[in-house]
Design an enzyme around this catalytic site. Structure first.
Site, PDB file in Angstrom:
ATOM      1  N   LYS A  50       1.131  -0.793  -0.297  1.00 57.94           N
ATOM      2  CA  LYS A  50      -0.017   0.051  -0.156  1.00 57.94           C
ATOM      3  C   LYS A  50       0.803   0.927  -0.268  1.00 57.94           C
ATOM      4  O   LYS A  50       0.697   2.381  -0.468  1.00 57.94           O
ATOM      5  CB  LYS A  50      -0.498  -0.061   0.830  1.00 57.94           C
ATOM      6  CG  LYS A  50      -2.089  -0.751   0.595  1.00 57.94           C
ATOM      7  CD  LYS A  50      -2.758  -0.900   2.601  1.00 57.94           C
ATOM      8  CE  LYS A  50      -3.697  -1.797   1.795  1.00 57.94           C
ATOM      9  NZ  LYS A  50      -4.312  -2.542   2.979  1.00 57.94           N
ATOM     10  N   GLN A  94      -5.060  -1.769   9.621  1.00 54.07           N
ATOM     11  CA  GLN A  94      -4.715  -2.564   8.461  1.00 54.07           C
ATOM     12  C   GLN A  94      -5.292  -3.756   9.615  1.00 54.07           C
ATOM     13  O   GLN A  94      -4.625  -4.238  10.836  1.00 54.07           O
ATOM     14  CB  GLN A  94      -3.670  -2.995   9.053  1.00 54.07           C
ATOM     15  CG  GLN A  94      -3.133  -4.222   7.844  1.00 54.07           C
ATOM     16  CD  GLN A  94      -3.684  -4.399   6.681  1.00 54.07           C
ATOM     17  OE1 GLN A  94      -3.389  -3.598   6.249  1.00 54.07           O
ATOM     18  NE2 GLN A  94      -4.103  -5.219   6.151  1.00 54.07           N
ATOM     19  N   ASP A 117     -11.622   2.888   3.903  1.00 54.60           N
ATOM     20  CA  ASP A 117     -11.227   1.828   4.117  1.00 54.60           C
ATOM     21  C   ASP A 117     -13.325   1.458   3.839  1.00 54.60           C
ATOM     22  O   ASP A 117     -13.465   0.386   3.588  1.00 54.60           O
ATOM     23  CB  ASP A 117     -11.414   0.823   5.279  1.00 54.60           C
ATOM     24  CG  ASP A 117     -10.057  -0.127   4.924  1.00 54.60           C
ATOM     25  OD1 ASP A 117      -9.647  -0.609   3.463  1.00 54.60           O
ATOM     26  OD2 ASP A 117      -9.176   0.139   5.816  1.00 54.60           O
TER      27      ASP A 117
END
Ligand code: NDP
Length: 283
Positions: A50, A94, A117
């Protein structure tokens, strides 16, 4: 006739290039903060990827690494700091978190405007209401692949296999917003194969190696395989038995090289969207 292969690597590269062009023209650099708790090796690889993709697309990425032993309140403190930081447009925690830290309160602590997200319940609820929000990255990537494949969605029968918060539910919401007639199948569905056979668009997100067989696929259907399953010999395979299904489908995504690369590209896209919305541009 063999199915057309939907090349997620190429579609993702094109999207990343488009984002890089977009960011180069901005008067500011969008910022993405990734919080990594603990030392899960797979998570470390995702976060590195990422970070690299963000830098390549003109996004300032920072990774905040915290030990697995971190107290939930200290993790919350980090999120509060990132929420207040004007240079940070997107925050991603994460997953999975260590067992001692329940993920829900952490995800709910993220400012919904920075929730790249798309897991905050406010964004999830807005998505269900058909409002244009920061939508979860994997289902957004699937929508882009369907567009790239030229698959018509209006009035089409779509079957989403799996009802997770991360993939299945937002996937169904996005397909519904695109005017598909959507069915969600899950582990309690009586005859999953029969549900699949009726689908013009079949999205598999179950986490079961090659569960979807060739005779589950309607001839000419578009089959999208979200699954990532590692075999004992190290190979990655999807939730779809690729060769069998490709012989029946009209278009299909491979694993790897299908949905996977789209997830990170859509994360970058969400970061730029969040930046434009926060800083007063169009997003
Ligand atoms: P979850 O385990 O959270 O959800 C799986 C879903 O599949 C559940 O809704 C479950 O039903 C359903 N299911 C499980 N077994 C069956 C069965 N035998 N028949 C019908 N339905 C079943 O997984 P995720 O949604 O997080 O992930 C799904 C897959 O996608 C995984 O392989 C994961 O690795 C992959 N993935 C890939 C990403 C990418 O970037 N390409 C990103 C995220 C995930 P129930 O709710 O009833 O238990």
């Amino acid at each position: 006739m063999a199915a057309r292969v939907i090349d997620g690597t190429a579609v993702a590269a094109a999207l990343r290039a488009q984002i890089a062009e977009q960011t180069a023209a901005l008067p500011f650099t969008p910022g993405l903060a990734v919080v990594l708790v603990g030392d899960n090796p797979a998570s470390a690889v995702y976060v590195r990827n990422k970070d690299r993709a963000a830098q390549g697309a003109g996004i300032a990425a920072q990774t905040i690494r915290l030990p697995a032993s971190v107290f939930a309140k200290d993790l919350m403190g980090v999120i509060e700091r990132l929420n207040a930081d004007p240079e940070v447009d997107g925050i991603l925690v994460q997953l999975p978190l260590p067992d001692a830290i329940p993920p829900r309160p952490v995800l709910e602590a993220i400012d919904p405007a920075k929730d790249v997200d798309g897991f905050h319940p406010l964004n999830a609820g807005r998505l269900q209401d058909g409002i244009d929000v920061l939508a979860p990255c994997t289902p957004s990537g699937v929508m882009r692949l369907l567009a790239a494949a030229g698959t018509p969605l209006r009035g089409a029968r779509a079957l989403v296999l799996g009802r997770s918060t991360i993939v299945g539910r937002p996937m169904a919401a996005l397909l519904l917003a695109a005017d598909a007639t959507v069915t969600i199948a899950h582990s309690r569905t009586v005859d999953v194969a029969q549900e699949c056979r009726q689908a013009d668009v079949l999205v598999a997100a179950v986490g079961r190696t090659e569960m979807v067989r060739g005779d589950w696929v309607k001839p000419g259907a578009t089959v999208i395989d979200v699954g990532i399953n590692r075999l004992p010999d190290g190979r990655l395979v999807g939730d779809v038995a690729y060769a069998e299904c490709a012989a029946v489908a009209g278009a299909i995504t491979p694993v790897p090289g299908g949905v996977g690369p789209m997830t990170i590209a859509c994360l970058l896209d969400n970061t730029v969207k969040a930046a434009l919305r926060r800083r007063g541009g169009r997003g």
